[in-house]
Enzyme design. Structure first.
Site, short mmCIF file in Angstrom:
data_model
loop_
_atom_site.label_atom_id
_atom_site.label_comp_id
_atom_site.label_asym_id
_atom_site.label_seq_id
_atom_site.Cartn_x
_atom_site.Cartn_y
_atom_site.Cartn_z
CB SER A 8 -9.79 2.22 5.90
OG SER A 8 -9.22 3.01 4.90
CG ASP B 31 -5.18 -2.08 0.53
OD1 ASP B 31 -5.35 -1.09 -0.21
OD2 ASP B 31 -5.63 -2.15 1.69
CG HIS C 235 -8.57 -0.19 1.22
ND1 HIS C 235 -7.38 -0.19 1.92
CD2 HIS C 235 -9.34 0.76 1.80
CE1 HIS C 235 -7.42 0.73 2.88
NE2 HIS C 235 -8.60 1.32 2.83
C1 MLT Z 1 -6.67 7.44 5.33
O1 MLT Z 1 -6.88 8.47 4.77
O2 MLT Z 1 -6.73 7.28 6.57
C2 MLT Z 1 -6.30 6.31 4.45
O3 MLT Z 1 -5.92 6.80 3.22
C3 MLT Z 1 -7.37 5.32 4.28
C4 MLT Z 1 -8.64 5.92 3.77
O4 MLT Z 1 -9.42 6.36 4.58
O5 MLT Z 1 -8.88 5.89 2.56
#
Ligand code: MLT
Length: 209
Positions: free
Chosen positions: A107, A157, A188
């Site tokens: 992520s 996701d 996710h």
């Molecule tokens: C981010 O902010 O890098 C993406 O939205 C993924 C997350 O960390 O939720």
């Protein structure tokens, strides 16, 4: 020992192949989060796991965002540079083989890994990105012909959508990277299928060294 610019954990390698996994956690994670994942993916590899330096409501991240999926580009640029410097510092301090560092990011950690690949591609030999998004579109794509990547996306996701994943895959391919994409039948969060596919991909990558 100093923190080399990032609070982090380092686990010495025992496999003798000089491979280091750079573990990059998601929002709200820390330097301990992905250690078990790293150990499962490449048993005996060295593990270098920094904690993101930005806090969002007390949750560590690798760079600021203005809203869900809307990234603070100036902070992303600065934090990507900082992370690159950390990798160089750690390579010297821990005697790492600089050509065998592979990023494993989830992520937000996957997003800064892509940013690093777009700006300092020689720092990483390969990357395993779980649920990544496009951090930015580089004005000039670097030469990524030697880069091997696995992108693990979620069919349902809502944060890193199928369309977003497709854009990222095409971007990396336009730089010449070899990209394998796997689809988890969920959202996710990571599932066992992600882990199994990533282990399989990693064992193939390790066998090519
Ligand atoms: C981010 O902010 O890098 C993406 O939205 C993924 C997350 O960390 O939720």
């Amino acid at each position: 020992m100093s923190d080399l610019g990032f609070r982090h954990r380092f686990v010495e390698g025992e496999s003798g192949d000089g491979v280091t996994l750079l573990l990059l956690h998601g929002t709200g994670g820390d330097e301990s989060d992905l250690i078990p994942l790293g150990q499962a993916l490449a048993p005996g590899a060295a593990l270098l796991s920094p904690r993101g330096r930005v806090l969002e409501n007390g949750m560590p991240r690798f760079f600021r965002r203005l809203a869900e999926g809307v990234f603070d580009q100036e902070d992303l640029r600065i934090q990507t540079e900082n992370l690159g410097q950390f990798i160089k510092n750690a390579s010297g301090t821990y005697n790492l083989r600089a050509d065998r560092i592979i990023a494993v990011g989830y992520s937000n950690g996957a997003n800064i890994a892509s940013s690093l690949l777009f700006t300092q591609p020689r720092l990483l030999a390969a990357a395993v990105l779980f649920r990544p998004m496009v951090p930015f579109v580089p004005s000039k794509m670097p030469d990524l012909k030697t880069l091997q990547m696995l992108i693990a996306a979620g069919n349902r996701d809502t944060i890193a959508s199928r369309q977003e994943t497709g854009r990222l895959v095409e971007l990396f391919k336009s730089g010449g990277a070899s990209v394998t994409t796997i689809w988890h039948d969920g959202g996710h969060e990571l599932g066992q299928d992600d882990l199994g596919a990533a282990k399989h991909w990693m064992s193939q990558w390790l066998a090519m060294l």
